[in-house]
Design a protein around this motif. Structure first.
Motif: not given
Length: 153
Positions: A44-52, A58-61, A102-105
């Motif tokens: 399942a894809s997980l997308t992170v929305t940045k402040r910009s 999403f990247s574990r790395a 991204a804040h939630e990450v």
């Protein structure tokens, strides 16, 4: 699903299994055209929305890189960091949303990092929560002390 050998547009699923951590499904497929077999990995894809406003997968790395900096010089092993990154990803996925800020990450990183190493937690929190003064550090340290006092008989 296109066959990687002959580019035929169809394939038959022969076997399906979940990966060890349960985050993806491994499927063994066979092409009806050339009869060759290949494996696909579905997650399942997980997308992170940045402040910009930009969105990225999403990247574990990336989680590991940020936490590794906070843990520099601390007695934390790579295995512990990998486990922390897995806990963060599981925490985020359990929220049930395909998109996350991204804040939630960052917030999801704080709790397991505090459990792992308090000094690394303070380092990470100071950058992530934008500590501006000594009072911010003192407040965070006081919170940690209260938690220790509550758990110690």
């Amino acid at each position: 699903m296109h066959c990687p050998f002959c580019r035929h547009t169809d394939s038959r699923v022969i076997d399906s299994r979940t990966t060890d951590d349960g985050s993806a499904i491994r499927r063994r497929r066979q092409c009806p055209e050339c009869s060759r077999r290949f494996t696909t990995l579905e997650s399942a894809s997980l997308t992170v929305t940045k402040r910009s406003g930009a969105a990225e997968p999403f990247s574990r790395a990336k989680v590991l890189a940020g936490v590794r900096k906070a843990c520099q010089g601390r007695p934390v092993t790579e295995d512990q960091l990998a486990l922390l990154a897995q806990r963060v990803e599981e925490s985020i996925r359990s929220q049930g949303s395909a998109e996350i800020d991204a804040h939630e990450v960052g917030m999801a990183i704080l709790v397991p990092l505090r459990d792992l190493d308090e000094v690394a937690y303070l380092r990470f929190a100071s950058v992530y929560q934008s500590f501006d003064s000594l009072e911010d550090f003192e407040s965070a340290i006081a919170t940690l002390r209260r938690e220790h006092a509550a758990t110690t008989p």
